[in-house]
Design a protein around this motif. Sequence first.
Motif, PDB file in Angstrom:
ATOM      1  N   LEU A 266      34.894  49.291  34.175  1.00 18.17           N
ATOM      2  CA  LEU A 266      33.497  49.490  33.729  1.00 18.17           C
ATOM      3  C   LEU A 266      33.496  49.481  31.930  1.00 18.17           C
TER       4      LEU A 266
ATOM      5  N   PRO B  33      27.635  47.685  36.027  1.00 14.91           N
ATOM      6  CA  PRO B  33      28.707  48.068  36.865  1.00 14.91           C
ATOM      7  C   PRO B  33      28.894  47.094  37.891  1.00 14.91           C
ATOM      8  N   PHE B  34      28.157  46.031  38.089  1.00 10.02           N
ATOM      9  CA  PHE B  34      28.344  44.950  39.118  1.00 10.02           C
ATOM     10  C   PHE B  34      28.170  43.615  38.710  1.00 10.02           C
TER      11      PHE B  34
ATOM     12  N   THR C 167      26.848  48.968  52.250  1.00  6.10           N
ATOM     13  CA  THR C 167      28.195  48.972  51.260  1.00  6.10           C
ATOM     14  C   THR C 167      29.182  48.712  52.096  1.00  6.10           C
TER      15      THR C 167
ATOM     16  N   GLN D   2      37.101  46.530  45.257  1.00  4.86           N
ATOM     17  CA  GLN D   2      35.782  46.567  44.723  1.00  4.86           C
ATOM     18  C   GLN D   2      34.790  46.698  45.811  1.00  4.86           C
TER      19      GLN D   2
ATOM     20  N   SER E 284      31.269  45.237  42.406  1.00  4.23           N
ATOM     21  CA  SER E 284      31.650  46.146  41.457  1.00  4.23           C
ATOM     22  C   SER E 284      32.771  45.590  40.434  1.00  4.23           C
TER      23      SER E 284
END
Length: 356
Positions: A333, A339-340, A302, A308, A329
Amino acid sequence: MKQKFLLREAIMGLFPQDGFSPPQRVMTDKVTTTELEIGKVVTNQPDQGAGASITGDAPKQKLNLAIPKGVDGQSPAPNALSIGTVTTGQPATQAAASVTGEAPSQTLNLTIPQGATGPVGPQGPTGPQGATGAQGPKGDKGDKGDPGVAGDTGLTGPKGDKGDAGAMGAQGIQGPKGDPGAQGPKGDTGLTGPAGAVGPKGDTGAQGNAGPKGDAGAAGPKGDTGAAGVKGDPGPQGVQGVKGDAGPTGAIGPQGPKGDTGPRGTSLYSEQISATVVTAGAKIAVKFASTYTSPPTVDGITSWNNNQMVSGFASDITTTGCNVTVKQSVGTLLLNGSPFTDAPAGVTCRLLVVGS
């Protein structure tokens, strides 16, 4: 009738008789195999008695016999000469022969020396295998052998339960940076930190076509929810606001019990790879620095692109490389959305490769 004997000495001519030589003694200088057969058989006068002699040279000789005839006017029984004792003499002694008894029944006795030991005969066939004997005592421990060829990689053992967190010790001197370890499981989400300062307002996106405004009627009872309308095209993304300050780190939870030790695996190697988006949503071919014996595990690390979260997802993994899709991301939302979304061009992600 023939008989074979081993003779070192032969006594020839035991008694005077018609056609026989006087007694003689013949010596031989070595042991030979002699073949003895019946030679002349003559009839002596009644007063001459019986006689025997051996003539000829070894290895082939003859036994000659003289048997007296009966007195005229009488009918004596014919003289019968039979074999009496045949004695084996000691090696290197003299052979002997004698006639005993009175006519008409007499006996020929012989003494023959034992021959020399013959040559060793050929080895006989191997006999049947004997029964297995009792187990012997345990021997001493042998020297350590050379290392064998490395076996195939064993199956990965089940993951043990998370152990309890131990008390935090004093901070030690910082050691050299180690090789990246395998990515651990995702931890629990910490408490939400305080809201950061509001960033500057982004540029307003293009406004969609507004429908005609109806007259406001009196508020009636709430009706059933209508079918969702067609989703409009998203407007262009506004400028990202400044990232707020991070909230304080939550307290560390208690450490779980130590799990059982899994089976020992083979040596693993790890490396980090990176992939930069050229076209949003398109797969990026990435080649590993090492060639693995089997397709390794590839997990995204990550990272952040401003506010983002960015992560890479590997597919089509081989022993030499894989394809990577980079996701980011979404800024806002939606309850019915993912979510992506595909990361835009120029965004780079990193992935951890672990294999053998």
